[in-house]
Structure formats: structure tokens, C-alpha cells
Design a protein around this motif. Structure first.
Motif, PDB file in Angstrom:
ATOM      1  N   UNK A 883       0.816  -1.210   0.000  1.00 30.94           N
ATOM      2  CA  UNK A 883       0.000   0.000   0.000  1.00 30.94           C
ATOM      3  C   UNK A 883       0.851   1.263   0.000  1.00 30.94           C
ATOM      4  N   UNK A 884       2.118   1.143   0.362  1.00 38.64           N
ATOM      5  CA  UNK A 884       2.996   2.314   0.348  1.00 38.64           C
ATOM      6  C   UNK A 884       3.716   2.473  -0.992  1.00 38.64           C
ATOM      7  N   UNK A 885       3.787   1.381  -1.747  1.00 40.33           N
ATOM      8  CA  UNK A 885       4.654   1.365  -2.921  1.00 40.33           C
ATOM      9  C   UNK A 885       4.196   2.302  -4.039  1.00 40.33           C
ATOM     10  N   UNK A 886       2.937   2.704  -4.006  1.00 38.80           N
ATOM     11  CA  UNK A 886       2.448   3.583  -5.057  1.00 38.80           C
ATOM     12  C   UNK A 886       2.522   5.060  -4.657  1.00 38.80           C
ATOM     13  N   UNK A 887       2.911   5.305  -3.421  1.00 40.90           N
ATOM     14  CA  UNK A 887       2.932   6.664  -2.883  1.00 40.90           C
ATOM     15  C   UNK A 887       4.307   7.286  -3.091  1.00 40.90           C
ATOM     16  N   UNK A 892       9.935   8.321  -1.355  1.00 50.24           N
ATOM     17  CA  UNK A 892      11.097   9.204  -1.291  1.00 50.24           C
ATOM     18  C   UNK A 892      11.581   9.337   0.141  1.00 50.24           C
ATOM     19  N   UNK A 893      10.634   9.452   1.045  1.00 51.19           N
ATOM     20  CA  UNK A 893      10.982   9.611   2.465  1.00 51.19           C
ATOM     21  C   UNK A 893      11.700   8.362   2.971  1.00 51.19           C
ATOM     22  N   UNK A 912      15.168  13.606  -6.290  1.00 55.53           N
ATOM     23  CA  UNK A 912      14.823  12.219  -6.563  1.00 55.53           C
ATOM     24  C   UNK A 912      13.791  12.095  -7.679  1.00 55.53           C
ATOM     25  N   UNK A 913      13.938  11.019  -8.436  1.00 56.63           N
ATOM     26  CA  UNK A 913      12.953  10.675  -9.454  1.00 56.63           C
ATOM     27  C   UNK A 913      12.322   9.371  -8.995  1.00 56.63           C
ATOM     28  N   UNK A 914      11.020   9.395  -8.805  1.00 59.66           N
ATOM     29  CA  UNK A 914      10.348   8.218  -8.248  1.00 59.66           C
ATOM     30  C   UNK A 914       9.452   7.548  -9.290  1.00 59.66           C
ATOM     31  N   UNK A 915       9.675   6.264  -9.502  1.00 57.16           N
ATOM     32  CA  UNK A 915       8.761   5.473 -10.323  1.00 57.16           C
ATOM     33  C   UNK A 915       8.020   4.556  -9.348  1.00 57.16           C
ATOM     34  N   UNK A 916       6.753   4.824  -9.096  1.00 56.82           N
ATOM     35  CA  UNK A 916       6.022   4.075  -8.066  1.00 56.82           C
ATOM     36  C   UNK A 916       6.140   2.567  -8.240  1.00 56.82           C
ATOM     37  N   UNK A 917       6.435   1.894  -7.130  1.00 56.79           N
ATOM     38  CA  UNK A 917       6.516   0.436  -7.151  1.00 56.79           C
ATOM     39  C   UNK A 917       7.767  -0.106  -7.809  1.00 56.79           C
TER      40      UNK A 917
END
Length: 924
Positions: A883-887, A892-893, A912-917
Motif C-alpha cells: 500500500x505504500x509502494x504507489x505513494x 522518497x521519504x 529524486x525521481x520516483x517510479x512508483x513500485x
RNA sequence: GCCGGGGUGGCGGAAUUGGUAUACGCGCACGACUUAAGAUCGUGUCCCUUUGGGGAUGUGGGUUCGAGUCCCACCCUCGGCACCA
């Protein structure tokens, strides 16, 4: 319950049981459902028996069949033998036996071997091409084609194999590398000069002979064979090969008046836009002899004749392999280029092929490499034409020189007007046609199919010749077809079906139209078929241009069906590829009345009727059966047949369609080309002595192990290398699977006897055990891989599942045991049947069970691994709850709190560049 | 020459199509069991390393936060066609 895995006991037991129960036969085929016709190219039963390459290919096909059956399809999977032909006959001669005797042994061996592999063939419907019951229909097919104007006899320069002592079709002549044969006189493949072609069968270099032979007019179908390629789902490389072989070329035939004579020289070109740069005309020696020699001025005649004679005395083979230095001779004649009035000298040269186009070429040295070389050799001028909007789009490397040396003259044809080359060509073709100087033409590389063989072991071509009819100028067969159209054609009544009507120029045009020896030929009436192949002892080929049957008056002496006078039978037999061009049509029909009907004594009137309006009065094909069972849903075979069997089968199917016997044009809407197995890094072949016999492995490890190994070795369309060590691994895996079930059975027999209610109250994916998740992921992956024949990766996934089961024995439940058994069933059918019936206690048979379905909710894991990168390099991996992996922000935190990452980004202003999951990438 | 496929550990080969390279298997090494061998089970196995790391998907460039994957050039290899106008 035997605890030790005993492959022999298990495999013989279930093979028997399957056959008795008819599990692998589509019982309901005659009823509503359309079967899934799963076909593997039938083998020719060689004396060596089935080798591992066959096992690889046939298993690939069988695995798919078993998978499709579990997917609920009505699988029809027949098998037969391509037993007629030179290959079988040659071997019989070698071992001093008759083909008939030899085949009794070899087909028995093949049958035993195919059965021992556990393939799910329907053995109740099978064909053997050398059986009279089959080849009488092959003869019928020839007659049908003849009546449609698609079979004719002509005298032509053909390929004659001095070793096989017969003629061969063009498709059966190939490079030594393709044939895997080194021609006599050479030590290695590398030594053989380019251009040398050999007999596909024996590797001998064929000779050119002028003989009168039977051809099938496949070129009439060139266009459809080409355009239909877009409609079928085939391996790309096979489509390419067919396209190349058909070799369609659009162009124009231009007539150039010969100065001072009431004659023209006709040239074919695909680039008329460059015609403004034409500075000479070159004709082949054949063309010169037939058309120009009489016009040549006296003082040059001897010179020209000499060149022609020298060239003609060489074989095509010699001409092509000789060093490619241009030779030629001037004829003293000039052709006028009416586009610009230029007087082009006419030359003769052997680089121009008599068999392609018109046999005459217009020389445009500014745009063609060969023309350029010719111009250089004989000091002919070079002119370049502006052919593209930006100057020149058809750059030819050698021509760079022309520019640099300032030799060429650039001119503008005025035909561009800012158009591309293609449009300019259309423009100029229109212009030339309007002026009446030329005509659009389509040329093909494809030639008509030469089917005569001067051999014994094949279906006699069912034709007869009557001298009396010939003398009296009576063409008796045309009387038979008096009501059919165009019967006056020299080459028999022209077929008027859907074939391309465009005239073509190609090598198929007879060089010497001489049909005198078959003007009176006619078919042996269908009601008297078969023309039986007699059993004779002197069946070896003699090599005198006639087959062994020509020594047997008791065979060839007959009476003319038209006038009753003594007549002579054709003594050639037909090509083995004619046998195999329709076998797939026979399988579904072998038990029908249509197929089994006796032709003998069938009403003569219906023959005429059949020729006239294509009614299905005699046919092996039951229309109801054909339309339900055909075409073949999935054809599995080797790519080496790309321009042989596959092309012929498509042609015959299209012809039968046009004659009203079939309601489809393409026999194989889907074709999968498997790779060729190699051994010790070399193609498996008898001459190399590296044939792997599957029997040894089946005996030692069992069919399941062999099947598993073959399917796991690599991709189905690759060239797997067979290694003994690899098969041990397959055996180990099978033993591990077996032990998994046996151990579970003895340790907790309770849970096995009481099936768990699968799919019952499960609240969310998070509650699933890791093993259940793995199972559903595996089902998903394997199902997908089965569809694309990626058996190797499907098996890798199954192995991972098995590893997971062994790592988590406490999580094993009935669901995973049942599904694993099903997933593996197509690959190791006997093992799985034993587990299914004897350990799991399920109802016979696993192969009739339903392929497992994955639950989308259960393929999701409760944690996700997210890669942590610094400047694109992976530095750490972080497990995050689903449930956190898409946030994005939460990810980032978490990532910034990671010890490793801290080390890298400390004191840096990292973004940071975040690609969810998936990924958190820190950049600075 | 033209067209098409492909170059990833010692080997066969994976890689969700631009997102954790080397899954799975073979082989190899070590260990357990065994009188012993084999079988089996367990552990390890891309390379280098000063143990901090560093470098790798035929070669060289480029695009991108990120390339085995896309672009350009080249090398090698396997197939098809080939003096085809």
C-alpha cells in the motif's frame, strides 16, 4: 503405491490406457464443435529411424496440442508418413532391398518411436503416401490440375542430377551449404566457388539437359501466393523467404527499333526513368541466336556466331561460376532509344540471362553496376540521369569514380517535376505506353513446378499418349473436355479460375515451343484410377532420360481411352512434393465415404461433368468434413521447407479452392517454424555421424525426461545443442517433483484425501501464503509462455515454483499440488497422469482436465522490492509494503532514511525521481 | 552486393519491451551422508579488488534521471536472394 519413480512402468501403462480410452481422439469431431487441427509436418521414414531433431520438433507440437486440449479445445492431431520419393528409394537401393520391403520396417520403427515419445496422435486417421489408397488421389489431383490447364508438358532446359538420375525442380537445387553437402571434387565447403548449386538430396552438381517434362503452372498463382502472405500468421523469416522466391518485379517491356531493319529488340526494365542514360543494348547469346543473328552484317557474322557458340556450349553453371569478367561482341546493329533518339549499339554478352525478362537488357551504365563494368570494358559512354529530387537517390559505389573522374555526363530527363523516383517511374511508364513504345510487365522469379521424375518410387503420372490420335490430328483429351473453354491452347485448356491472368515473363516461358510429343496426351480416366505402380525388381534408375518403368511394356502398353488404338503410358512418376502437397487435406477425410470410395468403375459421364462445371463428382474431400476441420489451425515444422513444401501446399490448396473443392485458400493460417537441432555445434546429419537416437534416452531416462529436456534446452525457434549432461538435470527435476508428491502423500495423507475447497473464503491477497502467490504468478507466466511457444521459460517458472515448494514444505496444499500437476502435464504427460490418478486420486485423465486459471488478486505480493539508485546506479533494494509502494512521497521519504543511500547523498543536493513500485533514483 | 535475424558468465539461455542484468538449468568448487564410489541433500559460483568499492550485455559514439533494450557508425555471425536488369 510404488515410491520409487519407475519411468518404464509408468510410461507403458499410460500409453496403453490412453490409446484404449481414446483420450487423444477428438470423439465428437463429427458433431458441432470445430476441432483444433494441430499438425506437425509428417516425416519420411528413413532407415535410420527418428532422431533427436524429430523428437524436438514433434514434442514442441505435441506440447501445444496437449495444452490446447486442456484449454478446452477439441484437438485433432494426426500423423502419417511421407514414404514415396527419392530419399526412400535411394536408401532401399543402398541396402539392396525394395522400397516396399524397407518401408514395412521403417514405418514400423517410426510408429514405435513416435508412440514411445508419448505423443498424442490420433492413430486411427493416418496416411502413408505410398499406399495405393492414398496415391490414387494424388493421381486424381494431377488430373484435376491438368483439366484446369495447370499441368502441361514442355521441352525445356532442366536440371538433371547425374547421381539421382532424374530431373529436379528449381526449388530442389540449392547452395552446398544449404544442402549440407560438399560436391565431389572439393574438400570443404569453403573451397566451393560461389554460384555452384547442388542437388538437395545427394550434393551432386546438376547438369543441364533439354528434356520434355511435366510442369505445374504455379506461376499462375504467383500473385495470390504473394498477396496472401499478408493474411497469414507465419514466422517472419519464412514469409520473407517465400516473398524472395516469388520475386515479383514490376517493370516495363520496351521495344527499340533496330536501325535499317523492320525489327525491334525488346528489353525489360524496372527503372525506365533511367532510360535517358541508356548508351547500349546487350542481349543474351540465346536471344542473339534466335532473333538477331540473321540481321548481323556479313563482315561481323562469323565473329558474332563464334561468341554465341562458345557461350552456348557452356552450362549455366559454368557461366555463373566463371570469373565475372565481362565478355561480349558487337553485332554491328543499332537500336534507337525513342525517348531521345540516341543510337544504341547492340552487343551480345553472356552476363545477360536468357531466362529472365526478355533475355535482352538496355545498358544504363550510369545507374547499374554491371552495365557500368560492361561499358568500362568496351569503352562505351556513361551518362547519368537526374533521377531524384536531390540529384541521385540510386547511388552505386563504383559510380563515385565516374563523377570524380568527370567521365559521366549528367542530364535531366525532365520527368521528375519535383516528384519522388516512384512517381517519376509511373509517369514515364504511362508516357511510354501512351506512345506505344512499350508495355507494363510483371516479372517473377518463381518458375513453374517441374514434377516429372525419371525414377521408380513415386505415383506414376496418370497420362497416356496415343500415336493414332496424333497422326489423325485428333487430340482426344480435348474431346473429353470439349465443353470446357479454351481447349485449343497448345498447352492444354487454360485454367480460367481466379488465378492471375496477367501474362508474365519469366524463366518459365518455353525456349523452344515443341509440344509435338504430347499433343495427343490425355489423362487416364479417373474411373480407372489408380494407375498402379507395378512391383519390379529392376527399379534402379538408368540415367537415360527415362524412368525404370520405360523398360516394362506390361506397364506402359495400354489402349487409348479415346480411339481404342494401342497407346503408351507416361513412364515418369511425380515429385514427392506432390504427395505432400495435400496430405493435410486427407487426414480429416480418411474415414469418410468420399475418401474411401473406389474409383474403379465410377461413371464416366461424371468425369466430363466434373471437368465442365467443377462439380464434386469424384473427390477424396467430403465438403462437410473439409469445411469443419480445415484449414489447419496450427502447423508446426521446419523452416527448411519455406520454398518447397509450404509453397507447393499453398498452391495446390488455392487451385483446389478455385476448382470448388475447398472453401478456403490458405491451408495453414498459422505456421510456426521450429529451429534445427544441432549436436556438438554441427547440424545433425547422417554424413557427420552425429545423429542422436532418442531410443537410448527413452530407455535410460524415460520419454518424460527426454521431452522435458528437449523443451527446456532453449527457445523452440532456436537451434538447441544436444548434450548428454543436460538431460541428467531434467531427470533430477522429475525425481524431485515425484518425491514431492510421494513425501506429501505419506506425511499428510489426510489433506490429500479431503480436497480443500479452492477459492473459498479468502479475504485478501495479504493473507495468502507466499506459496499461493507464487503459484498464481506461475500459472500466469506459464499460460502466457505456452501461447508463444516459450516452453523453456515456462519450464523455468515451473522449476521456480517447485523450488519454492521445497523451501516451504509447510505451505504445500492440495491446490498447489493439483495445479503443478496440470502445468507440467503437457511436458511430462505420463508422470503427471500417474500423479493425477494414483496420488491425487483424481479422475482419469489429467489431459482432459481444465488448465488452471490464475486469480489476479493472488498474483500480487504484500511487499514490493523497490530499487534505490544514485545517479542511475542501483545501490540498494528496499522492501516496501504494497500500500505504500504507489505513494511517491512516502517512497522518497523511506529511501532517504536508507543507510546506504544516506552515505551516497550526504551533503549533496540530491533530487529524486520516483517510479512508483519500481525505483527511486537520486540525481545530483 | 541486397534483405532479414542475432552477438549477454565456463556452457544452454532469462530479462515484464526504457526501470533491480545474468532468472532457470548445466558445469565446477566446498560441505553433509557413505567403508568407498555413485546417487541425494546443503552452500557458493559474472569479473577485478587493497573488502571501501570498481568494472562488465561485440566495438566506438549519442539520447535519457536511467540503455542489453532506442538512435548513429563499425566489427563479427547465422539465414534468404543473387551477373534477376
Amino acid at each position: 503405491m510404488d515410491k520409487k519413480y519407475n519411468h518404464k512402468a509408468i510410461e507403458t501403462k499410460w500409453q496403453k490406457r490412453w490409446e484404449q480410452a481414446g483420450v487423444l481422439r477428438p470423439e465428437e469431431m463429427r458433431k458441432a464443435k470445430k476441432p483444433f487441427y494441430n499438425l506437425w509436418m509428417f516425416p519420411y521414414p528413413s532407415a535410420e529411424g527418428l532422431h533427436a531433431g524429430h523428437a524436438f520438433a514433434s514434442t514442441g507440437s505435441d506440447v501445444q496440442g496437449r495444452y490446447q486440449r486442456m484449454r478446452g479445445r477439441h484437438v485433432f492431431q494426426p500423423i502419417g508418413f511421407d514414404s514415396f520419393g527419392i530419399h526412400s528409394e535411394n536408401f532401399a537401393i543402398k541396402i539392396g532391398d525394395t522400397p516396399q520391403n524397407m518401408l514395412k520396417r521403417t514405418t514400423a520403427t517410426y510408429t514405435r518411436q513416435l508412440k514411445s515419445l508419448g505423443h498424442g496422435y490420433d492413430w486411427t486417421r493416418t496416411v502413408t503416401t505410398s499406399d495405393v489408397d492414398y496415391y490414387r488421389w494424388t493421381q486424381w489431383l494431377f488430373i484435376e490440375l491438368f483439366k484446369a490447364g495447370l499441368a502441361y508438358k514442355k521441352k525445356a532446359v532442366v536440371n538433371w542430377c547425374p547421381s539421382c538420375k532424374t530431373v529436379l525442380a528449381d526449388e530442389q537445387i540449392m547452395t552446398p551449404a544449404q544442402a549440407g553437402k560438399i560436391p565431389a571434387g572439393y574438400k570443404s565447403l569453403e573451397e566451393v566457388p560461389a554460384g555452384v548449386r547442388v542437388c538437395e538430396r545427394c550434393g551432386s552438381i546438376p547438369e543441364q539437359r533439354e528434356l520434355s517434362q511435366w510442369f505445374l503452372r504455379i506461376t499462375d498463382y504467383a500473385d495470390r501466393l504473394l498477396t496472401n502472405l499478408n493474411k497469414i500468421d507465419w514466422s517472419e523469416r519464412v514469409v520473407k523467404a517465400q516473398r524472395e522466391w516469388i520475386g515479383k518485379k514490376e517493370g516495363i517491356k520496351i521495344s527499340y527499333p533496330i536501325e535499317g531493319h523492320d525489327a525491334t529488340v525488346v528489353c525489360f526494365t524496372t527503372r525506365p526513368d533511367t532510360n535517358f542514360g541508356a548508351t547500349f543494348v546487350v542481349v543474351s547469346p540465346e536471344y542473339a541466336k534466335d532473333h538477331l543473328l540473321k540481321l548481323v552484317p556479313e563482315e561481323l557474322e562469323q565473329n558474332v556466331s563464334k561468341y554465341i557458340e562458345t557461350s552456348l556450349s557452356k552450362t549455366e553453371q559454368q557461366r555463373q561460376t566463371e570469373e565475372k569478367i565481362k565478355t561480349g561482341v558487337f553485332t554491328g546493329l543499332y537500336a534507337i532509344n525513342r525517348l531521345n533518339g540516341y543510337k544504341m549499339p547492340i552487343w551480345v554478352s553472356d552476363f545477360v540471362l536468357a531466362g529472365f525478362g526478355t533475355g535482352a537488357v538496355v545498358g544504363v551504365p550510369g545507374h547499374d553496376k554491371r552495365d557500368f563494368e560492361f561499358a568500362r570494358t568496351f569503352n562505351l559512354p556513361v551518362v547519368r540521369v537526374v533521377v531524384g529530387p536531390d540529384g541521385d537517390t540510386s547511388e552505386i559505389t563504383n559510380l563515385q569514380k565516374v563523377r570524380e573522374e568527370g567521365e559521366g555526363v549528367m542530364i535531366n530527363s525532365g520527368f521528375l517535376n519535383g516528384l519522388g523516383v516512384d512517381e517519376a517511374i509511373v509517369d514515364i511508364v504511362d508516357y511510354i505506353e501512351k506512345k506505344g513504345w512499350g508495355k507494363r510487365e510483371t516479372a517473377y522469379h518463381l518458375r513453374d513446378w517441374l514434377i516429372s521424375r525419371q525414377r521408380y518410387w513415386g505415383p506414376p503420372i496418370p497420362m497416356i499418349y496415343c500415336e493414332k490420335c496424333a497422326k489423325e490430328g485428333r487430340s482426344w483429351f480435348s474431346e473429353q473436355t470439349a465443353q470446357s473453354e479454351n481447349s485449343s491452347s497448345l498447352e492444354g485448356p487454360r485454367h480460367s479460375g481466379g488465378a492471375s491472368q496477367s501474362r508474365r515473363i519469366s524463366r518459365t516461358e518455353p525456349l523452344h515451343a515443341d509440344q509435338s510429343d504430347w499433343e495427343s496426351a490425355g489423362w487416364w480416366p479417373e474411373e480407372n484410377l489408380p494407375v498402379e505402380l507395378p512391383e519390379i525388381s529392376d527399379f534402379k534408375p538408368k540415367g537415360e532420360g527415362q524412368g525404370p518403368l520405360a523398360d516394362h511394356p506390361e506397364f506402359y502398353e495400354t489402349t487409348c481411352p479415346a480411339c481404342g488404338a494401342p497407346a503408351r503410358r507416361e513412364t515418369d512418376v511425380s515429385d514427392t512434393f506432390l504427395d505432400s502437397s495435400w496430405y493435410f487435406l486427407a487426414y480429416p477425410n480418411v474415414d469418410t465415404k468420399a475418401y474411401q470410395q473406389s474409383l474403379r468403375g465410377y461413371g464416366k459421364q461424371s468425369t466430363v461433368k466434373s471437368a465442365k462445371n467443377n462439380s464434386r463428382s469424384i473427390s477424396p474431400l467430403d465438403p462437410k468434413v473439409s469445411s469443419k476441420w480445415l484449414p489447419v489451425n496450427l502447423y508446426f515444422g521446419g523452416a527448411e521447407h519455406a520454398v518447397l513444401h509450404l509453397m507447393y501446399a499453398r498452391f495446390v490448396t488455392q487451385a483446389l479452392h478455385d476448382l470448388g473443392y475447398l472453401d478456403f485458400e490458405e491451408p495453414f493460417p498459422r505456421f510456426f517454424a521450429h529451429g534445427l537441432m544441432i549436436n556438438d555445434g554441427a547440424k545433425m546429419s547422417k554424413s557427420r555421424g552425429n545423429i542422436v537416437n532418442p531410443d537410448t534416452y527413452i530407455e535410460k531416462f524415460g520419454a518424460d525426461t527426454l521431452r522435458l529436456y528437449l523443451m527446456f534446452m532453449g527457445p523452440m525457434d532456436g537451434s538447441p545443442d544436444f548434450r548428454d549432461s543436460g538431460i541428467e538435470g531434467a531427470r533430477r527435476f522429475i525425481a524431485r517433483v515425484w518425491n514431492l508428491y510421494v513425501d506429501y502423500d505419506s506425511s499428510s495423507s489426510k489433506s490429500l484425501e479431503a480436497p480443500i475447497n479452492i477459492g473459498a473464503a479468502r479475504i485478501s491477497a495479504v493473507d495468502e501464503s507466499k506459496l499461493t502467490v507464487k503459484l498464481h504468478q506461475t500459472i500466469k507466466k506459464v499460460s502466457k509462455d505456452m501461447e508463444s511457444f516459450s516452453y523453456n521459460t515456462a519450464l523455468a517458472a515451473i522449476m521456480e515454483l517447485v523450488n519454492a515448494m521445497r523451501d516451504n514444505p509447510k505451505d504445500i496444499n492440495r491446490e498447489v499440488l493439483v495445479d503443478l500437476c496440470k502445468l507440467l502435464a503437457p511436458f511430462t504427460p505420463h508422470l503427471c497422469e500417474e500423479i493425477w490418478c494414483e496420488i491425487l486420486g483424481e479422475e482419469f485423465s489429467v489431459h482432459l482436465s481444465t488448465w488452471p486459471q490464475f486469480d489476479p488478486k493472488k498474483v500480487i505480493e504484500d511487499t514490493v522490492a523497490v530499487a534505490l539508485q544514485v545517479n542511475g546506479k542501483t545501490r540498494s533494494i528496499m522492501k516496501v509494503a504494497i500500500d505504500q509502494s504507489q505513494d511517491k512521497e512516502a517512497l522518497a521519504k523511506l529511501a532517504r532514511e536508507n543507510e546506504k543511500i544516506k552515505y551516497y547523498i550526504e551533503g549533496k543536493n540530491a533530487k529524486e525521481i520516483v517510479v512508483p513500485g519500481k525505483i527511486v533514483n537520486f540525481v545530483f
